[in-house]
Design a protein around this motif. Structure first.
Motif, PDB file in Angstrom:
ATOM      1  N   SER A   1       0.888  -1.123   0.060  1.00  0.00           N
ATOM      2  CA  SER A   1       0.150   0.065   0.225  1.00  0.00           C
ATOM      3  C   SER A   1       0.929   1.441  -0.132  1.00  0.00           C
ATOM      4  CB  SER A   1      -0.913   0.094   1.365  1.00  0.00           C
ATOM      5  OG  SER A   1      -1.251   1.352   1.657  1.00  0.00           O
ATOM      6  N   THR A   2       0.644   2.230  -0.888  1.00  0.00           N
ATOM      7  CA  THR A   2       1.418   3.409  -1.088  1.00  0.00           C
ATOM      8  C   THR A   2       1.352   4.211   0.341  1.00  0.00           C
ATOM      9  OG1 THR A   2      -0.250   4.625  -1.962  1.00  0.00           O
ATOM     10  CG2 THR A   2       1.501   3.801  -3.457  1.00  0.00           C
ATOM     11  N   ASN A   3       0.157   4.102   1.034  1.00  0.00           N
ATOM     12  CA  ASN A   3       0.002   4.886   2.290  1.00  0.00           C
ATOM     13  C   ASN A   3       1.090   4.220   3.290  1.00  0.00           C
ATOM     14  OD1 ASN A   3      -2.094   6.131   1.371  1.00  0.00           O
ATOM     15  ND2 ASN A   3      -3.340   5.909   3.379  1.00  0.00           N
TER      16      ASN A   3
ATOM     17  N   GLN B   1      -0.939  -2.130  -6.629  1.00  0.00           N
ATOM     18  CA  GLN B   1      -0.598  -2.336  -5.003  1.00  0.00           C
ATOM     19  C   GLN B   1      -1.344  -3.926  -4.742  1.00  0.00           C
ATOM     20  OE1 GLN B   1      -1.519   1.711  -2.667  1.00  0.00           O
ATOM     21  NE2 GLN B   1      -3.315   0.857  -3.756  1.00  0.00           N
TER      22      GLN B   1
ATOM     23  N   GLY C   1      -4.042  -2.657  -1.615  1.00  0.00           N
ATOM     24  CA  GLY C   1      -4.552  -1.442  -1.220  1.00  0.00           C
ATOM     25  C   GLY C   1      -5.665  -1.558  -0.168  1.00  0.00           C
TER      26      GLY C   1
ATOM     27  N   PHE D   1      -1.735   6.529  -5.328  1.00  0.00           N
ATOM     28  CA  PHE D   1      -0.434   7.315  -5.014  1.00  0.00           C
ATOM     29  C   PHE D   1      -0.868   7.877  -3.323  1.00  0.00           C
ATOM     30  CE2 PHE D   1      -2.159  11.781  -5.629  1.00  0.00           C
ATOM     31  CZ  PHE D   1      -3.300  11.244  -6.674  1.00  0.00           C
ATOM     32  N   SER D   2       0.179   8.235  -2.795  1.00  0.00           N
ATOM     33  CA  SER D   2      -0.062   8.811  -1.278  1.00  0.00           C
ATOM     34  C   SER D   2       0.746  10.080  -1.198  1.00  0.00           C
ATOM     35  CB  SER D   2       0.226   7.776  -0.052  1.00  0.00           C
ATOM     36  OG  SER D   2      -0.408   6.603  -0.460  1.00  0.00           O
TER      37      SER D   2
ATOM     38  N   ASN E   1     -15.827  10.613   0.533  1.00  0.00           N
ATOM     39  CA  ASN E   1     -14.139  10.397  -0.329  1.00  0.00           C
ATOM     40  C   ASN E   1     -14.316   9.751  -1.457  1.00  0.00           C
ATOM     41  OD1 ASN E   1     -15.045   7.860   0.683  1.00  0.00           O
ATOM     42  ND2 ASN E   1     -13.077   7.176   1.300  1.00  0.00           N
ATOM     43  N   ASP E   2     -15.580   9.596  -2.108  1.00  0.00           N
ATOM     44  CA  ASP E   2     -15.644   8.738  -3.386  1.00  0.00           C
ATOM     45  C   ASP E   2     -15.765   9.830  -4.488  1.00  0.00           C
ATOM     46  OD1 ASP E   2     -15.173   6.448  -2.078  1.00  0.00           O
ATOM     47  OD2 ASP E   2     -17.252   5.911  -2.169  1.00  0.00           O
TER      48      ASP E   2
ATOM     49  N   LYS F   1     -18.054   4.605  -9.257  1.00  0.00           N
ATOM     50  CA  LYS F   1     -17.034   5.207  -8.475  1.00  0.00           C
ATOM     51  C   LYS F   1     -15.677   5.056  -9.343  1.00  0.00           C
ATOM     52  CE  LYS F   1     -14.341   4.042  -4.356  1.00  0.00           C
ATOM     53  NZ  LYS F   1     -14.377   3.600  -2.938  1.00  0.00           N
TER      54      LYS F   1
ATOM     55  N   GLY G   1     -11.064   6.672  -4.959  1.00  0.00           N
ATOM     56  CA  GLY G   1     -11.415   6.439  -3.301  1.00  0.00           C
ATOM     57  C   GLY G   1     -10.385   7.170  -2.631  1.00  0.00           C
TER      58      GLY G   1
ATOM     59  N   LEU H   1      -8.325   7.801   0.905  1.00  0.00           N
ATOM     60  CA  LEU H   1      -8.122   7.198   2.411  1.00  0.00           C
ATOM     61  C   LEU H   1      -6.954   8.067   3.091  1.00  0.00           C
ATOM     62  CD1 LEU H   1      -8.404   5.151   4.714  1.00  0.00           C
ATOM     63  CD2 LEU H   1      -6.491   3.936   3.619  1.00  0.00           C
TER      64      LEU H   1
ATOM     65  N   GLY I   1      -4.132   9.403   0.821  1.00  0.00           N
ATOM     66  CA  GLY I   1      -3.863   8.136  -0.311  1.00  0.00           C
ATOM     67  C   GLY I   1      -5.134   8.169  -1.181  1.00  0.00           C
ATOM     68  N   ILE I   2      -4.662   8.349  -2.322  1.00  0.00           N
ATOM     69  CA  ILE I   2      -5.613   8.223  -3.482  1.00  0.00           C
ATOM     70  C   ILE I   2      -5.787   7.320  -4.609  1.00  0.00           C
ATOM     71  CG2 ILE I   2      -6.724   9.870  -5.237  1.00  0.00           C
ATOM     72  CD1 ILE I   2      -5.716  12.142  -3.793  1.00  0.00           C
ATOM     73  N   GLY I   3      -6.612   6.639  -4.829  1.00  0.00           N
ATOM     74  CA  GLY I   3      -6.761   5.785  -5.982  1.00  0.00           C
ATOM     75  C   GLY I   3      -7.611   5.978  -6.988  1.00  0.00           C
TER      76      GLY I   3
END
Ligand code: BTN
Length: 323
Positions: A98-100, A120, A123, A141-142, A183-184, A191, A194, A196, A214-216
């Protein structure tokens, strides 16, 4: 096109296509004969993997004893820096859990960083959910941020990130993006993104130490697992436009770098409400009961009317489904 069940594949062994992509992204000249020997697969399987990558948008030249990546939708530090206007340490990975998680490591070292990954393995989404993040199709990415904000204000980071990301997608794709509290991001009723946000609080407990946003984003068309079919979509599927992931990520990171000022003055909440697809609609709350969305407050909380009473709730305590 990403293999069906790609997540399970990673747990066992990377597919020929992903092994090949990893080597190509490292800038290597990959010999088909060597790769087929290393992975114990036929030369034809390697050739098929090259074709799959080309279909997914990667430009690959053959000759000189192997294959070489010459362009296409390749994430790279060089391409990101071309669009970034703020100073971040940049870490581009082929694959992470997870990039986070990686970004938190940088944050703990006191760095302001952006971590990008082509795919990921694990994720993470809100409320302990998994976020599907296959290779070559998304922007995962985060961003580590250190805005000087009270904890109360810092809670608006996710809403701010949603506005920034929605505007960036609209600007690059020309399509309309809606925000589903909290957050969506949605396109065409499904969607595409998302967010986080994970934060660390200062020792005295009243201010933010750092936040990892963190954005996907589902950028290109891909095959979805059963549970996401009809629920998720991609920018390409909705608009037909294949945007550059590097430009998209950098545009969003540039916007996030302005978080402190924007959240302090709070004007972005007007854009948040204008882009919302939930205000004045019926929703299902936590899968349990129906409510009518009266509005979204300046502090990011939602006003839900149910059985004649209005309740104010925040993002951490509720999950809503549009009816
Ligand atoms: C959600 O939809 O509930 C939030 C999804 C957030 C996904 C992104 S992808 C990059 C970053 N790394 C993660 O593990 N999660 C976020």
């Amino acid at each position: 096109m990403v293999d069906k069940g790609v997540l399970e594949l990673y747990n066992k062994r990377m597919s020929v296509k992903d092994e090949l992509l990893k080597k190509l992204l490292d800038g290597e000249l990959v010999s088909g004969a060597e790769l087929s020997a290393q992975l114990s697969v036929s030369r034809n399987a390697v050739w098929k993997a090259v074709q799959e990558l080309e279909k997914a948008g990667y430009e690959i030249a053959s000759g000189g004893g192997g294959y070489k990546l010459t362009g296409g939708n390749v994430l790279s530090e060089a391409a990101l820096s071309r669009y970034l206007t703020s100073s971040f340490s940049i870490d581009v990975e082929y694959e992470t859990d997870s990039t986070n998680n990686i970004a938190k490591g940088y944050a703990e070292q006191g760095k302001t960083a952006i971590v990008v990954s082509d795919g990921q393995r694990k994720g993470r989404g809100r409320l302990g959910r998994e976020f599907f993040a296959p290779h070559g199709t998304g922007a995962y990415f985060s961003v580590v941020l250190r805005p000087v904000l009270s904890l109360e204000r810092a809670q608006l980071l996710t809403a701010y990130a949603a506005v920034v990301a929605a505007k960036a997608v609209e600007r690059l794709s020309g399509g309309e993006v809606k925000i589903k509290w909290v957050n969506d991001l949605f396109m065409g009723g499904k969607k595409i993104c998302g967010i986080l946000t994970e934060a660390s609080v200062g020792i005295e407990g009243s201010t933010l130490d750092y936040a990892v946003v963190g954005i996907g984003i589902n950028v290109y068309k891909t095959e979805l697992p059963d549970h996401l079919r009809g629920v998720a979509t991609s920018i390409e599927a909705e608009t037909g436009v294949k945007i550059d992931r590097n430009e998209l990520i950098a545009l969003i990171a540039n916007g996030l770098a302005e978080a402190e000022g924007a959240i302090s003055n709070g004007k972005f909440m007007n854009d948040y409400r204008i882009m919302s697809n939930i205000i004045h609609r019926e929703v299902l709350v936590n899968g349990e009961y129906s409510a009518f969305v009266r509005g979204i407050e300046d502090d990011g909380a939602i006003l839900l009317e149910s059985s004649g009473a209005i309740k104010k709730m925040n993002g951490g305590e509720v999950s809503l489904k549009l009816k």
